[in-house]
Design an enzyme around this catalytic site. Structure first.
Site, PDB file in Angstrom:
ATOM      1  CB  CYS A  79      33.518  47.796  25.023  1.00 26.45           C
ATOM      2  SG  CYS A  79      32.432  46.306  25.519  1.00 26.45           S
ATOM      3  CB  SER A 124      34.866  42.236  30.515  1.00 30.20           C
ATOM      4  OG  SER A 124      36.638  41.494  29.933  1.00 30.20           O
ATOM      5  CG  LEU A 125      30.275  42.756  36.566  1.00 33.73           C
ATOM      6  CD1 LEU A 125      29.323  41.313  35.736  1.00 33.73           C
ATOM      7  CD2 LEU A 125      30.857  42.500  37.827  1.00 33.73           C
ATOM      8  CG  HIS A 126      34.495  46.586  32.686  1.00 33.47           C
ATOM      9  ND1 HIS A 126      35.580  45.551  33.445  1.00 33.47           N
ATOM     10  CD2 HIS A 126      34.872  45.998  30.937  1.00 33.47           C
ATOM     11  CE1 HIS A 126      36.493  45.534  32.373  1.00 33.47           C
ATOM     12  NE2 HIS A 126      35.923  45.086  31.149  1.00 33.47           N
ATOM     13  CB  CYS A 174      37.631  48.522  24.476  1.00 37.10           C
ATOM     14  SG  CYS A 174      38.387  46.794  23.795  1.00 37.10           S
ATOM     15  CG  ASN A 224      46.240  50.640  30.589  1.00 37.97           C
ATOM     16  OD1 ASN A 224      47.403  51.253  30.666  1.00 37.97           O
ATOM     17  ND2 ASN A 224      45.886  49.781  30.404  1.00 37.97           N
ATOM     18  CB  CYS A 279      47.866  38.885  26.288  1.00 34.22           C
ATOM     19  SG  CYS A 279      45.834  39.550  26.016  1.00 34.22           S
ATOM     20  CB  CYS A 320      42.979  44.504  24.211  1.00 43.62           C
ATOM     21  SG  CYS A 320      41.133  45.363  24.698  1.00 43.62           S
ATOM     22  CB  SER A 338      38.940  37.649  29.481  1.00 43.57           C
ATOM     23  OG  SER A 338      38.081  38.482  29.659  1.00 43.57           O
ATOM     24  CD  GLU A 396      48.071  45.815  19.786  1.00 42.64           C
ATOM     25  OE1 GLU A 396      47.150  44.911  21.166  1.00 42.64           O
ATOM     26  OE2 GLU A 396      47.350  46.505  19.722  1.00 42.64           O
ATOM     27  N   GLY A 420      39.443  40.769  20.459  1.00 36.81           N
ATOM     28  CA  GLY A 420      38.116  40.296  19.741  1.00 36.81           C
ATOM     29  C   GLY A 420      37.616  39.286  21.103  1.00 36.81           C
ATOM     30  CD  GLU A 421      33.691  37.901  23.527  1.00 39.65           C
ATOM     31  OE1 GLU A 421      33.568  38.656  24.304  1.00 39.65           O
ATOM     32  OE2 GLU A 421      33.540  37.167  24.623  1.00 39.65           O
ATOM     33  CB  CYS A 435      36.261  43.893  19.238  1.00 41.01           C
ATOM     34  SG  CYS A 435      35.070  42.802  20.083  1.00 41.01           S
TER      35      CYS A 435
HETATM   36  N1  SAH Z   1      36.408  40.923  24.012  1.00 41.64           N
HETATM   37  C1  SAH Z   1      37.083  39.657  25.944  1.00 41.64           C
HETATM   38  C2  SAH Z   1      38.620  40.278  26.081  1.00 41.64           C
HETATM   39  C3  SAH Z   1      39.739  40.848  25.861  1.00 41.64           C
HETATM   40  S1  SAH Z   1      39.424  41.803  26.679  1.00 41.64           S
HETATM   41  C4  SAH Z   1      36.072  40.352  26.588  1.00 41.64           C
HETATM   42  O1  SAH Z   1      36.230  41.717  26.242  1.00 41.64           O
HETATM   43  O2  SAH Z   1      36.353  40.655  27.833  1.00 41.64           O
HETATM   44  C5  SAH Z   1      40.513  42.001  27.808  1.00 41.64           C
HETATM   45  C6  SAH Z   1      40.826  43.378  28.488  1.00 41.64           C
HETATM   46  O3  SAH Z   1      40.585  43.898  28.391  1.00 41.64           O
HETATM   47  C7  SAH Z   1      39.006  43.127  28.597  1.00 41.64           C
HETATM   48  O4  SAH Z   1      38.434  43.206  30.656  1.00 41.64           O
HETATM   49  C8  SAH Z   1      38.470  44.256  28.676  1.00 41.64           C
HETATM   50  O5  SAH Z   1      37.919  45.515  29.006  1.00 41.64           O
HETATM   51  C9  SAH Z   1      39.942  45.515  29.031  1.00 41.64           C
HETATM   52  N2  SAH Z   1      40.418  46.221  28.248  1.00 41.64           N
HETATM   53  C10 SAH Z   1      39.831  46.961  27.601  1.00 41.64           C
HETATM   54  N3  SAH Z   1      40.310  48.455  27.236  1.00 41.64           N
HETATM   55  C11 SAH Z   1      40.803  48.908  28.189  1.00 41.64           C
HETATM   56  C12 SAH Z   1      41.412  49.650  28.154  1.00 41.64           C
HETATM   57  N4  SAH Z   1      41.332  50.876  27.864  1.00 41.64           N
HETATM   58  N5  SAH Z   1      41.636  49.375  30.049  1.00 41.64           N
HETATM   59  C13 SAH Z   1      42.548  48.169  31.014  1.00 41.64           C
HETATM   60  N6  SAH Z   1      41.208  47.483  30.481  1.00 41.64           N
HETATM   61  C14 SAH Z   1      40.281  47.881  28.664  1.00 41.64           C
HETATM   62 FE1  SF4 Z   2      35.413  43.742  22.124  1.00 39.64          FE
HETATM   63 FE2  SF4 Z   2      36.595  42.797  24.892  1.00 39.64          FE
HETATM   64 FE3  SF4 Z   2      37.391  45.173  24.174  1.00 39.64          FE
HETATM   65 FE4  SF4 Z   2      34.499  45.075  24.844  1.00 39.64          FE
HETATM   66  S1  SF4 Z   2      36.702  44.899  25.748  1.00 39.64           S
HETATM   67  S2  SF4 Z   2      34.938  45.811  22.646  1.00 39.64           S
HETATM   68  S3  SF4 Z   2      33.896  42.803  23.899  1.00 39.64           S
HETATM   69  S4  SF4 Z   2      37.407  43.442  22.977  1.00 39.64           S
END
Ligand code: SAH
Ligand code: SF4
Length: 341
Positions: free
Chosen positions: A102, A208-210, A105, A284, A91, A327, A185, A70, A153-154, A98
């Protein structure tokens, strides 16, 4: 061949975005035939597009081996990562699936398939621009002037291919997108953050701290067990020292997981320590996962409390909630549909 032929080919590929050798009409026929028999230009096939023009649009591409990825095109928006003149942000994805898993995700739900090659990363920009040019024959400017490496992906787990792609997208003869307009990111691969800090490119970095404590982060991001916050923080400090620029901390607000007001102080401390700005993003929903976004009122409370700590932050009521913009979601849905057929 005389060297100006190389400049012509690059101009056709990156500025005029042709998709085959045949279209390079100022090259002699004999040269076009030779190129054609030695090199192929792999373009991405557009499988689906969601979202209306002038809003956030999501592209689902099919790669040569059938894998799906995507990209998301986000129109002019007040600056999130760069300055106010940002016009279109794309983006892009860096891997199929990945491996980091997480919990919230969609990209990691079905595991990791493979790394994208440099050309597959670059092609996401070119294919989007080609698509745009086909819709707007009068447009002459390049469409994408801001990149966020936040798709599937990372990125730092596909380090070499990513850097090669970004070198091409940044080059004046290539994508001509300024390094300061490119944000990478990462979920927090500390050693690769240090490696990136030592590169000459001035890319922006988003983490991506969260979760602002190991306790919360361990629960939702397995990567934190490998690189806990202390290690991640040191790597970020190093990045900042080398680059002299502000890091962004991404913090998705997930109801009952990381949105308690007790998290504001540790988050504020971390942001101050790193001189970082915080982007709060309401979660989301992902089909099949139990996580929910907090109410708008809780989001506002968290945001106000963070501001009261003196932290520069934004609450991003993101565009694209209705088009599976988080994503990996569109791919996941499509793959499941295709499997059931
Ligand atoms: N792998 C990398 C880059 C891709 S993810 C990373 O984790 O940073 C891009 C961003 O979308 C990250 O901050 C991720 O945590 C966030 N993300 C993933 N799933 C999401 C969701 N369902 N709602 C909002 N943000 C989300
Ligand atoms: Fe991979 Fe980033 Fe999604 Fe975590 S948030 S599963 S590192 S794409």
């Amino acid at each position: 061949m005389p060297s100006y032929r190389a400049a012509q080919v690059l101009d056709w590929l990156y500025a005029r975005r042709v998709s085959g050798w045949e279209g390079m009409t100022n090259l002699p026929r004999e040269l076009r035939d030779r190129l054609n028999s030695h090199f192929s230009i792999h373009t991405l096939a557009l499988l689906k597009k969601q979202g209306a023009n002038d809003t956030t649009q999501k592209f689902l591409w099919r790669l040569a081996d059938g894998a799906l990825i995507e990209s998301v095109l986000i129109p002019a928006n007040p600056a999130l990562y760069g300055d106010a003149s940002d016009r279109h942000t794309l983006c892009v994805s860096t891997q199929v699936g990945c491996a980091y898993g997480c919990k919230f995700c969609a990209s990691g739900l079905e595991g990791w398939k493979r790394n994208l090659t440099p050309n597959e990363i670059v092609e996401q920009v070119l294919a989007t621009e080609r698509w745009h040019a086909a819709q707007n024959p009068a447009a002459t400017d390049r469409l994408v002037n801001n990149l966020v490496i936040m798709g599937m992906g990372e990125p730092l787990a596909n380090y070499d291919n990513l850097l090669r792609a970004l070198e091409i997208l940044n080059a004046p003869w290539g994508g001509a997108i300024g390094a300061r307009k490119i944000t990478i990111s990462t979920s927090g691969l500390a050693p690769q953050i240090r490696r990136l800090a030592d590169e000459t490119f001035q890319f922006r970095l988003a983490i991506s701290l969260h979760g602002a404590t190991d306790d919360v982060r361990n629960r939702i991001m397995p990567v934190n067990r490998k690189f806990p916050l202390a290690q991640l923080t040191e790597a970020c400090k190093y990045y900042q020292k080398q680059k002299g620029r502000m890091i962004t901390l991404e913090y998705i607000l997930i109801a009952g997981v990381n949105d308690a007001l007790s998290q504001v102080k540790p988050l504020g401390r971390l942001a101050s320590l790193l001189h970082a700005k915080v982007n709060l993003i309401p979660y989301n929903r992902v089909e099949g996962l139990p996580w929910e976004r907090p109410s708008e009122q809780s989001q506002d409370e968290f945001f106000r409390a963070l501001n009261a700590e003196g932290v520069t932050s934004t609450l991003r009521r993101e565009k694209g909630h209705d088009i599976d913009a988080a994503c990996g979601q569109l791919r996941l849905k499509t793959e499941r549909e295709m499997a059931s057929v």
